[in-house]
Design a protein around this motif. Structure first.
Motif, PDB file in Angstrom:
ATOM      1  N   GLU A 104       9.165  -6.633 -10.805  1.00 56.16           N
ATOM      2  CA  GLU A 104      10.086  -5.594 -10.779  1.00 56.16           C
ATOM      3  C   GLU A 104       9.497  -4.137 -10.650  1.00 56.16           C
ATOM      4  OE1 GLU A 104      13.811  -3.715 -13.434  1.00 56.16           O
ATOM      5  OE2 GLU A 104      12.912  -5.851 -13.492  1.00 56.16           O
ATOM      6  N   SER A 105       8.264  -4.031 -11.572  1.00 61.44           N
ATOM      7  CA  SER A 105       7.666  -2.742 -11.478  1.00 61.44           C
ATOM      8  C   SER A 105       7.195  -2.485 -10.290  1.00 61.44           C
ATOM      9  CB  SER A 105       6.577  -2.794 -12.783  1.00 61.44           C
ATOM     10  OG  SER A 105       5.558  -3.706 -12.507  1.00 61.44           O
ATOM     11  N   THR A 106       6.382  -3.275  -9.724  1.00 63.63           N
ATOM     12  CA  THR A 106       5.847  -3.131  -8.259  1.00 63.63           C
ATOM     13  C   THR A 106       7.025  -2.890  -7.264  1.00 63.63           C
ATOM     14  OG1 THR A 106       3.893  -4.553  -8.713  1.00 63.63           O
ATOM     15  CG2 THR A 106       4.469  -4.346  -6.560  1.00 63.63           C
ATOM     16  N   THR A 107       8.170  -3.568  -7.453  1.00 63.26           N
ATOM     17  CA  THR A 107       9.083  -3.107  -6.259  1.00 63.26           C
ATOM     18  C   THR A 107       9.577  -1.685  -6.442  1.00 63.26           C
ATOM     19  OG1 THR A 107       9.722  -5.617  -6.369  1.00 63.26           O
ATOM     20  CG2 THR A 107      11.191  -3.822  -5.385  1.00 63.26           C
ATOM     21  N   GLU A 108       9.683  -1.370  -7.875  1.00 64.61           N
ATOM     22  CA  GLU A 108      10.337  -0.113  -8.183  1.00 64.61           C
ATOM     23  C   GLU A 108       9.270   0.885  -7.603  1.00 64.61           C
ATOM     24  OE1 GLU A 108      11.018   0.266 -12.258  1.00 64.61           O
ATOM     25  OE2 GLU A 108      12.862  -0.781 -12.171  1.00 64.61           O
ATOM     26  N   ARG A 109       8.027   0.894  -7.832  1.00 62.05           N
ATOM     27  CA  ARG A 109       6.973   1.754  -7.314  1.00 62.05           C
ATOM     28  C   ARG A 109       7.078   1.785  -5.575  1.00 62.05           C
ATOM     29  NH1 ARG A 109       3.550  -0.701 -10.914  1.00 62.05           N
ATOM     30  NH2 ARG A 109       2.503  -2.073  -9.257  1.00 62.05           N
ATOM     31  N   TRP A 110       7.244   0.660  -5.150  1.00 65.00           N
ATOM     32  CA  TRP A 110       7.366   0.675  -3.474  1.00 65.00           C
ATOM     33  C   TRP A 110       8.681   1.293  -3.215  1.00 65.00           C
ATOM     34  CZ3 TRP A 110      10.512  -0.388   0.616  1.00 65.00           C
ATOM     35  CH2 TRP A 110      10.046  -0.593   1.698  1.00 65.00           C
ATOM     36  N   CYS A 111       9.647   1.054  -3.809  1.00 68.48           N
ATOM     37  CA  CYS A 111      10.953   1.928  -3.363  1.00 68.48           C
ATOM     38  C   CYS A 111      10.795   3.547  -3.731  1.00 68.48           C
ATOM     39  CB  CYS A 111      11.932   1.632  -4.341  1.00 68.48           C
ATOM     40  SG  CYS A 111      12.792  -0.190  -4.206  1.00 68.48           S
ATOM     41  N   GLU A 112       9.953   3.819  -4.762  1.00 66.95           N
ATOM     42  CA  GLU A 112       9.790   5.196  -4.781  1.00 66.95           C
ATOM     43  C   GLU A 112       8.811   5.861  -3.592  1.00 66.95           C
ATOM     44  OE1 GLU A 112       9.693   8.858  -5.330  1.00 66.95           O
ATOM     45  OE2 GLU A 112      10.934   7.540  -6.583  1.00 66.95           O
ATOM     46  N   GLY A 113       7.833   5.128  -3.285  1.00 68.44           N
ATOM     47  CA  GLY A 113       6.934   5.335  -2.140  1.00 68.44           C
ATOM     48  C   GLY A 113       7.853   5.354  -0.641  1.00 68.44           C
ATOM     49  N   ASP A 126       0.947  -1.248  -0.095  1.00 69.23           N
ATOM     50  CA  ASP A 126      -0.059   0.058   0.018  1.00 69.23           C
ATOM     51  C   ASP A 126       0.816   1.205  -0.028  1.00 69.23           C
ATOM     52  OD1 ASP A 126      -2.625  -1.210  -0.052  1.00 69.23           O
ATOM     53  OD2 ASP A 126      -2.536  -1.692   2.128  1.00 69.23           O
ATOM     54  N   LEU A 127       1.976   1.309   0.520  1.00 72.09           N
ATOM     55  CA  LEU A 127       2.969   2.537   0.380  1.00 72.09           C
ATOM     56  C   LEU A 127       3.043   2.973  -0.878  1.00 72.09           C
ATOM     57  CD1 LEU A 127       5.071   4.030   2.190  1.00 72.09           C
ATOM     58  CD2 LEU A 127       6.488   2.427   1.562  1.00 72.09           C
ATOM     59  N   THR A 128       3.014   2.393  -1.902  1.00 74.76           N
ATOM     60  CA  THR A 128       3.394   2.755  -3.119  1.00 74.76           C
ATOM     61  C   THR A 128       2.114   4.039  -3.426  1.00 74.76           C
ATOM     62  OG1 THR A 128       2.011   1.025  -4.228  1.00 74.76           O
ATOM     63  CG2 THR A 128       4.312   0.863  -4.151  1.00 74.76           C
ATOM     64  N   MET A 129       0.946   3.828  -2.930  1.00 78.77           N
ATOM     65  CA  MET A 129      -0.139   4.700  -3.332  1.00 78.77           C
ATOM     66  C   MET A 129      -0.432   5.822  -2.228  1.00 78.77           C
ATOM     67  SD  MET A 129      -4.138   3.925  -3.920  1.00 78.77           S
ATOM     68  CE  MET A 129      -5.323   5.044  -4.224  1.00 78.77           C
ATOM     69  N   CYS A 130      -0.093   5.279  -1.137  1.00 80.87           N
ATOM     70  CA  CYS A 130      -0.591   6.282   0.229  1.00 80.87           C
ATOM     71  C   CYS A 130       0.599   7.027   0.736  1.00 80.87           C
ATOM     72  CB  CYS A 130      -1.186   5.307   1.096  1.00 80.87           C
ATOM     73  SG  CYS A 130      -2.888   4.841   0.473  1.00 80.87           S
ATOM     74  N   GLY A 131       1.606   6.478   0.958  1.00 79.35           N
ATOM     75  CA  GLY A 131       2.631   7.176   1.641  1.00 79.35           C
ATOM     76  C   GLY A 131       2.077   7.691   2.975  1.00 79.35           C
ATOM     77  N   LEU A 132       2.450   8.941   3.618  1.00 86.63           N
ATOM     78  CA  LEU A 132       2.084   9.475   4.726  1.00 86.63           C
ATOM     79  C   LEU A 132       0.598  10.187   4.642  1.00 86.63           C
ATOM     80  CD1 LEU A 132       5.248  10.632   6.369  1.00 86.63           C
ATOM     81  CD2 LEU A 132       4.125   8.537   6.809  1.00 86.63           C
ATOM     82  N   ASN A 163      27.678   5.824   3.764  1.00 88.45           N
ATOM     83  CA  ASN A 163      26.380   6.123   3.053  1.00 88.45           C
ATOM     84  C   ASN A 163      25.378   5.525   3.386  1.00 88.45           C
ATOM     85  OD1 ASN A 163      27.619   8.169   1.413  1.00 88.45           O
ATOM     86  ND2 ASN A 163      28.395   6.573  -0.275  1.00 88.45           N
ATOM     87  N   PRO A 164      25.273   5.316   4.936  1.00 91.50           N
ATOM     88  CA  PRO A 164      24.217   4.524   5.471  1.00 91.50           C
ATOM     89  C   PRO A 164      22.770   4.790   5.159  1.00 91.50           C
ATOM     90  CG  PRO A 164      25.018   6.083   7.118  1.00 91.50           C
ATOM     91  CD  PRO A 164      25.860   6.175   6.043  1.00 91.50           C
ATOM     92  N   LEU A 165      22.641   5.963   4.748  1.00 91.69           N
ATOM     93  CA  LEU A 165      21.057   6.462   4.329  1.00 91.69           C
ATOM     94  C   LEU A 165      20.955   6.413   2.785  1.00 91.69           C
ATOM     95  CD1 LEU A 165      20.172   8.932   7.156  1.00 91.69           C
ATOM     96  CD2 LEU A 165      19.906   6.542   6.885  1.00 91.69           C
ATOM     97  N   ASP A 166      21.670   5.295   2.078  1.00 94.08           N
ATOM     98  CA  ASP A 166      21.351   5.429   0.489  1.00 94.08           C
ATOM     99  C   ASP A 166      19.880   4.666   0.223  1.00 94.08           C
ATOM    100  OD1 ASP A 166      21.563   4.617  -2.172  1.00 94.08           O
ATOM    101  OD2 ASP A 166      23.383   3.892  -2.078  1.00 94.08           O
ATOM    102  N   PHE A 167      19.288   5.466  -0.377  1.00 94.68           N
ATOM    103  CA  PHE A 167      17.829   4.791  -0.479  1.00 94.68           C
ATOM    104  C   PHE A 167      17.714   4.466  -1.829  1.00 94.68           C
ATOM    105  CE2 PHE A 167      17.628   6.983   3.308  1.00 94.68           C
ATOM    106  CZ  PHE A 167      16.786   6.025   4.283  1.00 94.68           C
ATOM    107  N   SER A 168      18.736   4.249  -2.590  1.00 95.12           N
ATOM    108  CA  SER A 168      18.642   4.131  -4.204  1.00 95.12           C
ATOM    109  C   SER A 168      17.836   2.813  -4.220  1.00 95.12           C
ATOM    110  CB  SER A 168      20.003   3.980  -4.862  1.00 95.12           C
ATOM    111  OG  SER A 168      20.735   3.046  -4.359  1.00 95.12           O
ATOM    112  N   ASN A 169      17.263   2.449  -5.495  1.00 97.40           N
ATOM    113  CA  ASN A 169      16.559   1.219  -5.820  1.00 97.40           C
ATOM    114  C   ASN A 169      17.714   0.099  -5.542  1.00 97.40           C
ATOM    115  OD1 ASN A 169      14.391   2.726  -6.444  1.00 97.40           O
ATOM    116  ND2 ASN A 169      14.137   1.889  -8.607  1.00 97.40           N
ATOM    117  N   GLU A 170      18.788   0.150  -6.010  1.00 91.63           N
ATOM    118  CA  GLU A 170      19.666  -0.779  -5.845  1.00 91.63           C
ATOM    119  C   GLU A 170      20.006  -1.182  -4.242  1.00 91.63           C
ATOM    120  OE1 GLU A 170      24.455  -1.783  -6.831  1.00 91.63           O
ATOM    121  OE2 GLU A 170      23.632   0.087  -7.234  1.00 91.63           O
ATOM    122  N   THR A 171      20.007  -0.152  -3.516  1.00 90.52           N
ATOM    123  CA  THR A 171      20.147  -0.514  -2.166  1.00 90.52           C
ATOM    124  C   THR A 171      18.909  -1.148  -1.621  1.00 90.52           C
ATOM    125  OG1 THR A 171      22.043   1.236  -1.964  1.00 90.52           O
ATOM    126  CG2 THR A 171      21.059   0.291   0.166  1.00 90.52           C
TER     127      THR A 171
END
Length: 254
Positions: free
Chosen positions: A144-153, A2-8, A116-124
């Motif tokens: 993969e597309s769902t995971t990428e959306r989650w990472c962006e969320g 759900d994070l991909t759509m809602c966030g905070l 770089n402990p707070l690296d939030f790149s897709n790779e990490t």
């Protein structure tokens, strides 16, 4: 996921908290919420999803966090939207086991002194997610597309709490914390910990505060009068002056 759509969804969460504080009954809140959404031509499907996700965070919140009915008074004391975001973020981490797992991994990277402990790149993020193993033995397995959306969320969430600066950045820093969100983080740490909570204050760790900042944060929280220093067994300890979150009921941190 759900994070991909809602966030905070700060404004919506604040609206729900105010309705709950006013009516004290989730059934009434739900009825009013949907009546207002439909009158504003919102689609029922999106309204249902937002309501379900946000109320889950409030209903399932541990007692260590403020009761949702107290949140409006707390929000009224906040100086910035970021303060509100940092408070709502603690409800998200408590409610969403996947978010909590990822946050714990970043806390470990921060406390272990990783570069770089707070690296939030897709790779990490993907590297962290692929290490997850559920209790039934299954591993993280999404398209993969769902995971990428989650990472962006997830990045949008840490951006809202001040870890990332700008829409394109993926490497962040420990955020500054406002006085009100600091009080909540400290009360949450105290309530969710044990006698050794000072060695791992959960609220400060979840907000990515390194240990070398804790003394400064303890001094700040004591300066509000809601907390105080006590000498116990020869050691200096810090404790709430009254019951946790009583400062919110009393009308501010003073």
């Amino acid at each position: 996921m759900d994070l991909t759509m809602c966030g905070l969804l700060i404004e919506r969460a604040e609206e729900l908290a105010r309705l709950y504080a006013e009516h004290g009954n989730w059934n009434e809140v739900k009825e009013i919420w949907f009546d207002e959404r439909l009158s504003n031509r919102s689609t029922r499907g999106s309204s249902q999803k937002i309501y379900r996700v946000l109320t889950s965070r409030f209903k399932n919140a541990p007692t260590a966090l403020p009761n949702p009915s107290t949140l409006p008074a707390i929000f009224d004391e906040c100086q910035t939207t970021r303060d509100k975001a940092q408070i709502l973020y603690l409800y998200l981490v408590s409610d969403d086991s996947l978010v909590r797992y990822v946050v714990h991994e970043y806390v470990a990277r921060l406390t272990e002194g990783n570069p770089n402990p707070l690296d939030f790149s897709n790779e990490t993020l993907v590297d962290i997610l692929t290490q997850l193993e559920y209790s039934d033995g299954d591993s993280f397995d999404y398209a993969e597309s769902t995971t990428e959306r989650w990472c962006e969320g997830f990045r949008s969430v840490v951006r809202e709490i001040g870890v990332l600066d700008g829409q394109q950045s993926v490497v962040g820093e420990s955020p500054s914390i406002g006085d009100i969100s600091l009080l909540v983080a400290m009360d949450y740490s105290y309530e969710s910990g044990d006698d050794e909570w000072l060695t791992a204050p959960r609220g400060l760790l979840y907000l990515f505060q390194p240990e070398n900042r804790w003394e400064e944060l303890f001094d700040r929280v004591v300066s509000t009068d809601a907390w105080e220093y006590l000498e116990l067994h020869g050691d200096l300890d810090v404790r709430p002056s009254d019951e946790p979150y009583s400062w919110a009921l009393d009308g501010g941190e003073s």
